[in-house]
Design an enzyme around this catalytic site. Structure first.
Site, PDB file in Angstrom:
ATOM      1  CE1 TYR A 142      20.356 -25.098  -4.836  1.00  0.00           C
ATOM      2  CE2 TYR A 142      18.329 -25.998  -3.916  1.00  0.00           C
ATOM      3  CZ  TYR A 142      19.440 -25.171  -3.808  1.00  0.00           C
ATOM      4  OH  TYR A 142      19.625 -24.435  -2.664  1.00  0.00           O
ATOM      5  CG  ASP A 237      17.745 -34.338  -4.187  1.00  0.00           C
ATOM      6  OD1 ASP A 237      16.803 -34.435  -3.379  1.00  0.00           O
ATOM      7  OD2 ASP A 237      18.406 -33.294  -4.361  1.00  0.00           O
ATOM      8  CE  LYS A 265      11.854 -27.955  -2.084  1.00  0.00           C
ATOM      9  NZ  LYS A 265      12.911 -28.191  -3.027  1.00  0.00           N
TER      10      LYS A 265
HETATM   11  C1  LIG Z   1      14.454 -27.997  -2.554  1.00  0.00           C
HETATM   12  C2  LIG Z   1      15.435 -29.010  -2.945  1.00  0.00           C
HETATM   13  C3  LIG Z   1      16.592 -29.258  -2.187  1.00  0.00           C
HETATM   14  C4  LIG Z   1      16.982 -28.415  -1.017  1.00  0.00           C
HETATM   15  O1  LIG Z   1      16.071 -28.461   0.040  1.00  0.00           O
HETATM   16  P1  LIG Z   1      16.093 -27.285   1.138  1.00  0.00           P
HETATM   17  O2  LIG Z   1      15.069 -27.730   2.118  1.00  0.00           O
HETATM   18  O3  LIG Z   1      15.760 -26.038   0.397  1.00  0.00           O
HETATM   19  O4  LIG Z   1      17.461 -27.258   1.706  1.00  0.00           O
HETATM   20  C5  LIG Z   1      17.402 -30.310  -2.551  1.00  0.00           C
HETATM   21  N1  LIG Z   1      17.122 -31.066  -3.608  1.00  0.00           N
HETATM   22  C6  LIG Z   1      16.029 -30.863  -4.373  1.00  0.00           C
HETATM   23  C7  LIG Z   1      15.753 -31.768  -5.529  1.00  0.00           C
HETATM   24  C8  LIG Z   1      15.164 -29.812  -4.079  1.00  0.00           C
HETATM   25  O5  LIG Z   1      14.109 -29.590  -4.863  1.00  0.00           O
END
Ligand SMILES: *Cc1c(COP(=O)(O)O)cnc(C)c1O
Length: 428
Positions: A142, A237, A265
């Protein structure tokens, strides 16, 4: 009717599904979500006065737990000086310097407001730099909710069992190729066929949005060398893994230098922050230094920068990551042992304080195998755990998190409750 149930009924009249992010609605585990009144340390208290030990930690940002006094102080102090300037402030520079110090591959960084914004911008930059359009991602990873990422995506898309989202134009989805995680043969094959079209490979270095899946030895080294050989960029990511699995993120743990890194995060300490950064020659293509456009009214917000800065400083205390990892390992081993004693096939894993469990024989090395886990058992276990005061992510396809506010006693309590909950889940 409980106050949470009452609020959820009202919420459904004004918010789609009653929530502002899909998995919060508890659809995959049944029941109604609790509404939070306040949170402190490792615990959430709902509007009915019930308290839960929290392993969601706001889905990852709260590595220090809720309402940590140092972060609270920093937020209050920053807010007292005004909370949005529309002009640069020193906190942005301090946080950028701290990030670069921790992650040497991030030579220049741009702050945004969410992980989704970070990954969107990183891919735009990769496409501009390589003058190519194709993106390779892995099934079940994701990367936020931008159009091009909602192809075999993890998180809520996986939880709800949705096909790729309507509203994403087919030509846009067509620019995203996918292969299974940990499958170097499939990646090599894709590079052989479409290498000249590939702008970038984007990957969650440790998968955390389809449950927890660790990379096999050499998986990332293979990605690195294929990208180099074919002129594609490697995007790590690290929105979830950044400052979570190690002080320098997954790239430090795996000893891989990414071209671009996306963050979110923990970098905002629970405030809305994201960031992308990497090689200076690439980042200098971003406006106003270069032609690749990306902007944000609230980006670099002083309150958010202050929260992130203090959060990261706290994690720099000696032994911080070692203690967290030790507690997490104990938690995961405790749950795994309990499940084995009860004869429930269970695959567990962790990296740093990020962890996961599947009710499946394992090993689980990709999303296809993860989907074979017993989600009905997970749903019953989740409800039983919640009743016993332990809050796990309401989906079999999400990672869990331990914070520095979770004590050894909390871990013991959790193992005992989750063991008993598993007994109850199987009895039904
Ligand atoms: C949470 C997450 C996202 C998206 O971040 P948001 O702040 O929810 O838009 C993208 N990549 C990874 C790996 C994530 O865990």
């Amino acid at each position: 009717m409980s106050r949470s149930q009452e609020l959820f009924a009202r919420a459904q009249a004004v918010l789609p599904g009653g929530v502002n992010s899909p998995v919060r609605a508890f659809r995959a585990v049944g029941g109604t979500p609790f509404f939070v009144a306040r949170a402190e340390g490792a615990r959430l208290t709902d509007v009915d006065g019930k308290t839960y030990l929290d392993y969601v930690c706001s889905w990852g940002p709260l590595i220090l737990g809720h309402a940590h006094p140092a972060v609270l102080g920093a937020i209050q102090a920053a807010a007292a000086n005004g909370w949005s300037y529309g002009a640069p402030c020193e906190l942005e520079v301090q946080l950028a310097e701290l990030v670069r110090g921790r992650m040497p591959s991030v030579e220049l960084v741009r702050f945004v407001n969410s992980g989704t914004e970070a990954t969107m911008a990183a891919v735009r930059l990769a496409r501009a730099a390589t003058k190519r359009d194709l993106l390779l991602k892995f099934e079940g990873c994701y990367h936020g909710h931008a159009d091009g990422f909602l192809v075999k995506a993890g998180s809520g898309v996986a939880t709800l069992g949705l096909p790729d989202s309507p509203g994403v134009p087919a030509p846009v989805a067509g620019l995203t190729a996918t292969v299974p995680f940990n499958d170097t043969t499939a990646v090599e094959d894709l590079f052989r066929r479409r290498g000249p079209e590939l702008a970038a490979v984007i990957v969650e270095p440790y998968m955390g949005n389809a449950g927890f899946i660790a990379p096999e030895p050499n998986f990332h080294a293979t990605l690195r060398s294929l990208c180099d050989r074919h002129g594609a960029l490697l995007i790590f990511d690290e929105v979830m893994t950044g400052f979570r699995v190690a002080a320098g993120g997954a790239q430090e743990r795996l000893k891989i230098r990414a071209d671009l890194t996306t963050l979110g995060k923990i970098i905002g300490g629970g405030m809305p922050v994201g960031a992308y950064g990497g090689r200076a020659d690439l980042m200098r293509l971003i406006a106003p230094e270069g032609p690749v456009y990306q902007a944000g009214t609230l980006s670099g917000n002083p309150v958010a920068m202050a929260a992130g800065l203090v959060t990261l400083r706290e994690t720099a205390r000696p032994g911080f990551y070692e203690t967290l990892e030790r507690r997490t390992a104990r938690l995961v081993a405790g749950i795994g042992d309990a499940a084995r004693r009860r004869g429930v096939p269970t695959a567990t894993g962790h990296a740093g304080s990020m962890w996961g469990l599947y009710f499946a024989p394992g090993p689980v090395r990709n999303f296809g195998q993860a989907k074979g886990a017993d989600t009905a058992l997970f749903a019953r276990w989740h409800r039983a755990a919640l009743a016993r005061g332990v809050f796990l992510a309401p989906s079999a396809f999400e990672a869990g998190f331990v914070s520095s506010a979770h004590t050894d006693a909390d871990i013991d309590f959790t193992i005992a409750q989750l063991d008993a909950a598993l007994g109850e889940a199987r009895a039904r």
